[in-house]
Design a protein around this motif. Sequence first.
Motif, PDB file in Angstrom:
ATOM      1  N   UNK A   1       0.825  -1.210   0.000  1.00  0.00           N
ATOM      2  CA  UNK A   1       0.000   0.000   0.000  1.00  0.00           C
ATOM      3  C   UNK A   1       0.860   1.261   0.000  1.00  0.00           C
ATOM      4  N   UNK A   2       1.925   1.273   0.787  1.00  0.00           N
ATOM      5  CA  UNK A   2       2.793   2.454   0.823  1.00  0.00           C
ATOM      6  C   UNK A   2       3.413   2.723  -0.536  1.00  0.00           C
ATOM      7  N   UNK A   3       3.901   1.672  -1.190  1.00  0.00           N
ATOM      8  CA  UNK A   3       4.543   1.855  -2.495  1.00  0.00           C
ATOM      9  C   UNK A   3       3.535   2.277  -3.556  1.00  0.00           C
ATOM     10  N   UNK A   4       2.375   1.631  -3.568  1.00  0.00           N
ATOM     11  CA  UNK A   4       1.362   1.957  -4.581  1.00  0.00           C
ATOM     12  C   UNK A   4       0.856   3.386  -4.434  1.00  0.00           C
ATOM     13  N   UNK A   5       0.775   3.877  -3.216  1.00  0.00           N
ATOM     14  CA  UNK A   5       0.225   5.214  -2.980  1.00  0.00           C
ATOM     15  C   UNK A   5       1.108   6.320  -3.543  1.00  0.00           C
ATOM     16  N   UNK A   6       2.393   6.024  -3.756  1.00  0.00           N
ATOM     17  CA  UNK A   6       3.316   7.041  -4.269  1.00  0.00           C
ATOM     18  C   UNK A   6       3.896   6.649  -5.635  1.00  0.00           C
TER      19      UNK A   6
ATOM     20  N   UNK B   1       2.657  -7.206 -10.164  1.00  0.00           N
ATOM     21  CA  UNK B   1       2.256  -6.003  -9.404  1.00  0.00           C
ATOM     22  C   UNK B   1       0.742  -5.895  -9.275  1.00  0.00           C
ATOM     23  N   UNK B   2       0.020  -6.189 -10.353  1.00  0.00           N
ATOM     24  CA  UNK B   2      -1.438  -6.192 -10.242  1.00  0.00           C
ATOM     25  C   UNK B   2      -1.893  -7.267  -9.263  1.00  0.00           C
ATOM     26  N   UNK B   3      -1.235  -8.421  -9.270  1.00  0.00           N
ATOM     27  CA  UNK B   3      -1.568  -9.473  -8.314  1.00  0.00           C
ATOM     28  C   UNK B   3      -1.440  -8.959  -6.888  1.00  0.00           C
ATOM     29  N   UNK B   4      -0.308  -8.344  -6.579  1.00  0.00           N
ATOM     30  CA  UNK B   4      -0.071  -7.861  -5.213  1.00  0.00           C
ATOM     31  C   UNK B   4      -1.098  -6.800  -4.826  1.00  0.00           C
ATOM     32  N   UNK B   5      -1.343  -5.847  -5.718  1.00  0.00           N
ATOM     33  CA  UNK B   5      -2.232  -4.733  -5.397  1.00  0.00           C
ATOM     34  C   UNK B   5      -3.678  -5.190  -5.259  1.00  0.00           C
ATOM     35  N   UNK B   6      -4.172  -5.939  -6.244  1.00  0.00           N
ATOM     36  CA  UNK B   6      -5.573  -6.355  -6.236  1.00  0.00           C
ATOM     37  C   UNK B   6      -5.872  -7.298  -5.072  1.00  0.00           C
ATOM     38  N   UNK B   7      -4.985  -8.228  -4.813  1.00  0.00           N
ATOM     39  CA  UNK B   7      -5.223  -9.191  -3.741  1.00  0.00           C
ATOM     40  C   UNK B   7      -5.151  -8.521  -2.373  1.00  0.00           C
ATOM     41  N   UNK B   8      -4.227  -7.592  -2.220  1.00  0.00           N
ATOM     42  CA  UNK B   8      -4.143  -6.855  -0.966  1.00  0.00           C
ATOM     43  C   UNK B   8      -5.416  -6.046  -0.733  1.00  0.00           C
TER      44      UNK B   8
ATOM     45  N   UNK C   1      -4.907   3.714  -0.407  1.00  0.00           N
ATOM     46  CA  UNK C   1      -5.429   2.750  -1.377  1.00  0.00           C
ATOM     47  C   UNK C   1      -6.031   3.470  -2.577  1.00  0.00           C
ATOM     48  N   UNK C   2      -6.805   4.505  -2.318  1.00  0.00           N
ATOM     49  CA  UNK C   2      -7.412   5.253  -3.433  1.00  0.00           C
ATOM     50  C   UNK C   2      -6.334   5.896  -4.305  1.00  0.00           C
ATOM     51  N   UNK C   3      -5.280   6.403  -3.687  1.00  0.00           N
ATOM     52  CA  UNK C   3      -4.175   6.941  -4.479  1.00  0.00           C
ATOM     53  C   UNK C   3      -3.543   5.834  -5.327  1.00  0.00           C
ATOM     54  N   UNK C   4      -3.430   4.648  -4.745  1.00  0.00           N
ATOM     55  CA  UNK C   4      -2.896   3.520  -5.500  1.00  0.00           C
ATOM     56  C   UNK C   4      -3.757   3.157  -6.696  1.00  0.00           C
ATOM     57  N   UNK C   5      -5.070   3.219  -6.523  1.00  0.00           N
ATOM     58  CA  UNK C   5      -5.982   2.935  -7.636  1.00  0.00           C
ATOM     59  C   UNK C   5      -5.808   3.971  -8.740  1.00  0.00           C
TER      60      UNK C   5
ATOM     61  N   UNK D   1       3.767   5.687 -13.978  1.00  0.00           N
ATOM     62  CA  UNK D   1       4.800   4.636 -13.953  1.00  0.00           C
ATOM     63  C   UNK D   1       4.312   3.358 -13.274  1.00  0.00           C
ATOM     64  N   UNK D   2       3.207   3.456 -12.539  1.00  0.00           N
ATOM     65  CA  UNK D   2       2.637   2.285 -11.877  1.00  0.00           C
ATOM     66  C   UNK D   2       1.397   1.748 -12.591  1.00  0.00           C
ATOM     67  N   UNK D   3       1.173   2.180 -13.838  1.00  0.00           N
ATOM     68  CA  UNK D   3       0.033   1.644 -14.597  1.00  0.00           C
ATOM     69  C   UNK D   3       0.166   0.136 -14.712  1.00  0.00           C
ATOM     70  N   UNK D   4      -0.918  -0.561 -14.417  1.00  0.00           N
ATOM     71  CA  UNK D   4      -0.848  -2.014 -14.320  1.00  0.00           C
ATOM     72  C   UNK D   4      -1.456  -2.704 -15.532  1.00  0.00           C
ATOM     73  N   UNK D   5      -1.065  -3.936 -15.705  1.00  0.00           N
ATOM     74  CA  UNK D   5      -1.464  -4.719 -16.869  1.00  0.00           C
ATOM     75  C   UNK D   5      -2.835  -5.354 -16.627  1.00  0.00           C
TER      76      UNK D   5
END
Length: 379
Positions: free
Chosen positions: A19-24, A46-53, A81-85, A94-98
């Motif tokens: 969550x910390x990494x995705x938010x920034x 990365x999508x696996x980690x983010x979506x499952x979390x 989390x919303x920032x991560x989305x 740079x964090x756009x996911x597949x």
Amino acid sequence: MDTRKYWLTTMQQIVKPVIDAASVKELKKRMPIEEVEGAGREHYSRLEAFARTLNGISPWLEHECGDPEEAKLQASFAEKVRQGIVHAVDPISPDYMNFSDQGQPLVDTAFFAQAILRAPTQLWEKLDPSTQKKVITALKQTRAYKPHFSNWLLFSAMIEACLYQIGEKDWDPMRIDYALKQFEQWYVGDGHYSDGPAYHADYYNSYVIQPFLVDIVDVVGEEYPEWQEKREILIERAKQYALYQERLISPEGTFPPIGRSLAYRFGAFHHLANQALHCQLPLSLHEAQVREGLTAVIRRTFQSHHMFDENGWLTIGLTGHQKTIGEHYISTGSLYLATFIYLPLGLDVNASFWKAPAEDWTGKKAWDDQDFPIYQSIK
């Protein structure tokens, strides 16, 4: 430590790096990719980690907990989390996911969709309109891929259920209807489904099948009478499988290392946790014994000093670091399905699940010379 606080502490230990990494916008930069040599999971992990979390913590983010201090923690996590989305669905980030290349994104977009269903206020309504449109685009991109003839049918169905819930007019009832009808054919009895034409001895009834069937029908069931008619049958089977799952927990808090995807660790109890969240346990299975059993599993798993790498990311293993159990589809991101055990944190701090006096789980009673009910099968 208070049981709920222990759950919160261990949950944060798992999810905070993600969550910390995705938010920034630094999830791709910070997250390592551990995998079997040559697996090539870099494009999906990365999508696996983010979506499952998100899926694992979504009920906790959504529901008022009743504790002011914890509420502040919830609000902080929800904002991150919303920032991560925002970053995950923005093509120029740079964090756009597949969400679209090959078939694997279908799986984790479905987990993302289930997270939205579990936390519609925090993970949908509070998003800005531009991000909402991008989320819808991401969900619909998965339609280009045909799911495998297995539990993957439910991934397509979950995405359509999410589109229905957020008000998209072109949600596809066929994908849902096909999955529901096919799994009715795959029901093998006593609360168990086969994962495709042949039965497999693994935890996929819990990882995906049972929670997805129940959650999908809860959302779209009223659209068609035959779907609504299935609901009570699905709930009865879900209660039976919860009864079965609770008995898999040994007196020491271990569970059988059977089947594939064991690197999801205590995510194997997704279904039992989901039933507790929805207050749909069978009458003979008390909330306190489920709480104590799941807590024993968490404690036993956290006994290992090799569950995380030096930077706090999960490692491949059932308990510690056991890379040999990582199948070709397993990588660092996959491991965050473990968060699914934490669904009951979506219950109020004063809910009976948390406040009922401690009670031993069935496995502990059985091997400690205590009375316990005989297991009764259903059709």
